[in-house]
Write a protein that holds these residues in place. Structure first.
Motif, PDB file in Angstrom:
ATOM      1  N   ARG A   7       0.853  -1.195   0.000  1.00 22.33           N
ATOM      2  CA  ARG A   7       0.000   0.000   0.000  1.00 22.33           C
ATOM      3  C   ARG A   7       0.887   1.241   0.000  1.00 22.33           C
ATOM      4  O   ARG A   7       1.993   1.207   0.536  1.00 22.33           O
ATOM      5  CB  ARG A   7      -0.966  -0.014   1.179  1.00 22.33           C
ATOM      6  CG  ARG A   7      -0.371   0.095   2.530  1.00 22.33           C
ATOM      7  CD  ARG A   7      -1.439  -0.058   3.593  1.00 22.33           C
ATOM      8  NE  ARG A   7      -1.834  -1.455   3.731  1.00 22.33           N
ATOM      9  CZ  ARG A   7      -1.192  -2.331   4.502  1.00 22.33           C
ATOM     10  NH1 ARG A   7      -0.127  -1.959   5.159  1.00 22.33           N
ATOM     11  NH2 ARG A   7      -1.589  -3.565   4.601  1.00 22.33           N
ATOM     12  N   LYS A   9       0.896   5.792   0.140  1.00 24.21           N
ATOM     13  CA  LYS A   9       0.122   6.937   0.594  1.00 24.21           C
ATOM     14  C   LYS A   9      -0.403   7.710  -0.621  1.00 24.21           C
ATOM     15  O   LYS A   9      -1.521   8.182  -0.613  1.00 24.21           O
ATOM     16  CB  LYS A   9       1.005   7.834   1.472  1.00 24.21           C
ATOM     17  CG  LYS A   9       0.204   8.718   2.374  1.00 24.21           C
ATOM     18  CD  LYS A   9       1.045   9.233   3.498  1.00 24.21           C
ATOM     19  CE  LYS A   9       0.217  10.088   4.424  1.00 24.21           C
ATOM     20  NZ  LYS A   9       1.031  10.689   5.475  1.00 24.21           N
ATOM     21  N   PHE A  10       0.442   7.810  -1.641  1.00 24.87           N
ATOM     22  CA  PHE A  10       0.051   8.524  -2.856  1.00 24.87           C
ATOM     23  C   PHE A  10       0.409   7.673  -4.071  1.00 24.87           C
ATOM     24  O   PHE A  10       1.418   6.989  -4.075  1.00 24.87           O
ATOM     25  CB  PHE A  10       0.738   9.890  -2.924  1.00 24.87           C
ATOM     26  CG  PHE A  10       0.432  10.747  -1.733  1.00 24.87           C
ATOM     27  CD1 PHE A  10      -0.822  11.325  -1.577  1.00 24.87           C
ATOM     28  CD2 PHE A  10       1.375  10.950  -0.737  1.00 24.87           C
ATOM     29  CE1 PHE A  10      -1.123  12.084  -0.466  1.00 24.87           C
ATOM     30  CE2 PHE A  10       1.085  11.711   0.380  1.00 24.87           C
ATOM     31  CZ  PHE A  10      -0.175  12.279   0.517  1.00 24.87           C
TER      32      PHE A  10
ATOM     33  N   ILE B 203      -3.617   4.706   0.378  1.00 23.39           N
ATOM     34  CA  ILE B 203      -4.205   5.051   1.678  1.00 23.39           C
ATOM     35  C   ILE B 203      -4.928   6.393   1.602  1.00 23.39           C
ATOM     36  O   ILE B 203      -6.039   6.542   2.065  1.00 23.39           O
ATOM     37  CB  ILE B 203      -3.116   5.092   2.771  1.00 23.39           C
ATOM     38  CG1 ILE B 203      -2.402   3.741   2.822  1.00 23.39           C
ATOM     39  CG2 ILE B 203      -3.721   5.396   4.124  1.00 23.39           C
ATOM     40  CD1 ILE B 203      -1.101   3.767   3.572  1.00 23.39           C
ATOM     41  N   ALA B 204      -4.302   7.408   0.981  1.00 22.91           N
ATOM     42  CA  ALA B 204      -4.868   8.756   0.916  1.00 22.91           C
ATOM     43  C   ALA B 204      -6.211   8.762   0.198  1.00 22.91           C
ATOM     44  O   ALA B 204      -7.139   9.444   0.618  1.00 22.91           O
ATOM     45  CB  ALA B 204      -3.890   9.686   0.229  1.00 22.91           C
ATOM     46  N   LYS B 207      -9.242   7.662   2.313  1.00 23.92           N
ATOM     47  CA  LYS B 207      -9.759   8.693   3.215  1.00 23.92           C
ATOM     48  C   LYS B 207     -10.724   9.613   2.472  1.00 23.92           C
ATOM     49  O   LYS B 207     -11.776   9.981   2.968  1.00 23.92           O
ATOM     50  CB  LYS B 207      -8.606   9.508   3.808  1.00 23.92           C
ATOM     51  CG  LYS B 207      -7.984   8.839   5.008  1.00 23.92           C
ATOM     52  CD  LYS B 207      -6.872   9.710   5.560  1.00 23.92           C
ATOM     53  CE  LYS B 207      -6.132   8.974   6.660  1.00 23.92           C
ATOM     54  NZ  LYS B 207      -4.940   9.695   7.068  1.00 23.92           N
TER      55      LYS B 207
END
Lengths: 139, 215
Positions: A7, A9-10, B203-204, B207
């Motif tokens: 995974r 974050k961006f 992940i972002a 959200k």
């Protein structure tokens, strides 16, 4: 199958500077001997996998190879014959940021001469100049 | 007790990166001496002589500096970014009866009986341990016998027999050496790697979706 993160974050990332020297991950930490990059590059997941397979073929189930880099940087590429603009392209492949001095692979459980020959084979698959290193003298 | 080795040093008047580079070209090794509230002294050593001692694992030195002699402990070594060359050394003033915390390299002795099994491999995550001892009782290295170690067994820092007067400062549960059996793997077989095929989870974005659903 080539390595990639589970995974992120961006989805996309900026290129960022590539000209710094390695201040961490620049010594043998797990194995007895290591392969150190002398130049910086983006080491693709395919290249890392090619190195691992080269080592596995040569070692024939002896010893253990540690891969010290992980391709967590998404590299995007625009499709062919596409006009410029319309935003950043989709991720094409994943790469590890390698700075001069980064240890790429380590090896344990085999004599020095076998380690040297194995790491030399891995070095042939790498896009940068590499050298064979030992564990450091600790103070 | 580890032997105290003599090392001749000279005081350096000018300091800084450029000056240090110039000294290294002349075959000197820049170093610093501190401790015992006597102030810091910038010194230089003969690189060839000093490196011979450092590579042999020696740590306690009798520094000959300006006609007087000081007992010093090798505290730190700085390497260049490729880890090729030692570029600087730190020495701390010590008394031979003073207690110090030092890293002592471990030398494995004996053939572990577990290594005779097919596919057995010795892993040693640590190459030194941290101990507290008097400078007088210090050793350049510590021999650890592994002959009793069997397959799937590991040796922890707490199991090492230390010389009298030594106290273990490393984590007692830290693995020093372990005998593992390597998993059977066919040639060219692809190992299970982190992540899976296709796209990784973002992940972002997750959200953002949640926020939209709330609205």
């Amino acid at each position: 199958m080539a390595m990639m993160p589970k995974r992120v974050k961006f989805r996309k990332e900026m290129r960022r500077a590539r000209d710094r020297k390695a201040t961490k991950g620049n010594f043998v930490a797990y194995g007895d001997y290591g392969l150190q990059a002398l130049e910086g590059c983006w080491l693709t997941a395919r290249q890392i996998e090619a190195g691992r397979i080269a080592a596995q073929h040569f070692l024939k189930r002896q010893g253990k190879v540690f891969i010290r880099v992980f391709p967590d940087k998404p590299i995007s590429k625009k499709p062919l014959e596409t006009r410029m603009g319309k935003g950043k392209a989709d991720t094409d492949y994943w790469a590890a940021r390698v700075k001069p001095g980064t240890v790429l692979y380590e090896i344990a459980g085999v004599p020095e001469d076998v380690s040297k020959r194995t790491l030399k084979r891995i070095a042939m698959k790498m896009p940068v100049r590499c050298r064979f290193i030992h564990r450091r003298v600790s103070a | 007790m580890s032997q105290t080795h003599e090392l001749s040093a000279e005081k350096r008047e000018s300091v800084g990166t450029r000056e240090s580079q110039r000294l290294r070209k002349e075959g000197k090794l820049p170093a610093v001496l501190y401790g015992h509230k006597l102030g810091t002294e910038h010194i230089m050593l003969d690189a060839k002589e000093a490196l011979t001692h450092f590579e042999a694992g020696e740590k306690v030195f009798e520094l000959k500096l300006g006609g007087k002699s000081e007992t010093a402990l090798l505290k730190d070594l700085a390497y260049d970014y490729l880890g090729r060359r030692i570029i600087h050394a730190d020495f701390e003033r010590v008394d031979l009866d003073e207690k110090v915390t030092v890293h002592i390299p471990i030398h494995f002795r004996g053939d572990a009986k577990g290594l005779k099994a097919a596919g057995a491999l010795m892993i040693h995550p640590a190459s030194d341990i941290q101990v507290e001892c008097r400078v007088r009782d210090m050793q350049d290295s510590l021999d650890v016998d592994l002959s009793h170690l069997d397959v799937n067994e590991s040796m922890h820092a707490s199991e090492i027999t230390l010389p009298s007067g030594w106290t273990l400062m490393s984590d007692a549960d830290a693995v020093i050496a372990a005998i593992q059996v390597k998993k059977e793997e066919a040639e060219g077989e692809e190992v299970e790697v982190e992540g899976g095929a296709g796209e990784p989870e973002v992940i972002a974005e997750k959200k953002d979706d949640e926020d939209e659903s709330k609205e």
